[in-house]
Design a protein around this motif. Structure first.
Motif, short mmCIF file in Angstrom:
data_model
loop_
_atom_site.label_atom_id
_atom_site.label_comp_id
_atom_site.label_asym_id
_atom_site.label_seq_id
_atom_site.Cartn_x
_atom_site.Cartn_y
_atom_site.Cartn_z
N ALA A 1 0.80 -1.23 0.00
CA ALA A 1 0.00 0.00 0.00
C ALA A 1 0.84 1.28 0.00
N PRO A 2 1.88 1.41 0.83
CA PRO A 2 2.66 2.67 0.80
C PRO A 2 3.34 2.91 -0.55
N ALA A 3 3.84 1.86 -1.17
CA ALA A 3 4.50 2.03 -2.47
C ALA A 3 3.49 2.40 -3.54
N LYS A 4 2.32 1.78 -3.50
CA LYS A 4 1.27 2.09 -4.48
C LYS A 4 0.84 3.55 -4.33
N LEU A 5 0.69 3.99 -3.10
CA LEU A 5 0.34 5.40 -2.84
C LEU A 5 1.44 6.32 -3.36
N GLY A 6 2.69 5.91 -3.19
CA GLY A 6 3.80 6.71 -3.70
C GLY A 6 3.79 6.85 -5.21
N VAL A 7 3.48 5.76 -5.91
CA VAL A 7 3.40 5.82 -7.38
C VAL A 7 2.24 6.71 -7.80
N GLN A 8 1.10 6.58 -7.12
CA GLN A 8 -0.05 7.44 -7.43
C GLN A 8 0.31 8.91 -7.22
N ALA A 9 0.95 9.20 -6.10
CA ALA A 9 1.35 10.58 -5.82
C ALA A 9 2.33 11.09 -6.87
N ALA A 10 3.27 10.25 -7.26
CA ALA A 10 4.25 10.66 -8.28
C ALA A 10 3.55 10.97 -9.61
#
Length: 111
Positions: A63-72
């Motif tokens: 989840a944190p990595a997925k959120l990071g990609v979305q934010a990027a």
């Protein structure tokens, strides 16, 4: 409420692709470069989103990595709008996504 937030985030994802296209088609270059950038930038973002962020993503991320990609992706869209001469729209795009994502997370929606 949750359905409304999910609908809004979908519209924001479409706006993200439109922002990338807007940037590409407004480049100060010849038409082949504008065409390549206008079609290529949204395609690149769509591929990244499909691989890592979509509900049926091929690459499963925590989840944190997925959120990071979305934010990027959304920050990139905001920056592309700023580079296309619309910094206010870019800031609104990123801010709306952040607020919507925070509200969805508070309602228990997975990333």
């Amino acid at each position: 409420m949750k359905a409304l937030l999910l609908a809004l985030i979908f519209l924001l994802e479409l706006a993200l692709l439109a922002a990338a296209g807007w940037w590409g088609f407004t480049r100060d270059a010849g038409w082949p470069v504008r065409l390549l950038a206008g079609l290529g930038a949204p395609l690149l973002i769509a591929v990244v989103w499909g691989l890592f962020c979509s509900p049926r993503a091929s690459v499963s991320l925590p989840a944190p990595a997925k959120l990071g990609v979305q934010a990027a992706c959304f920050v990139t869209g905001g920056l592309l709008l700023a580079l296309a001469g619309r910094p206010g729209y870019g800031a609104v795009l990123v801010a709306l996504w952040a607020v919507d994502k925070a509200l969805l997370t508070a309602l228990g929606d997975p990333v």
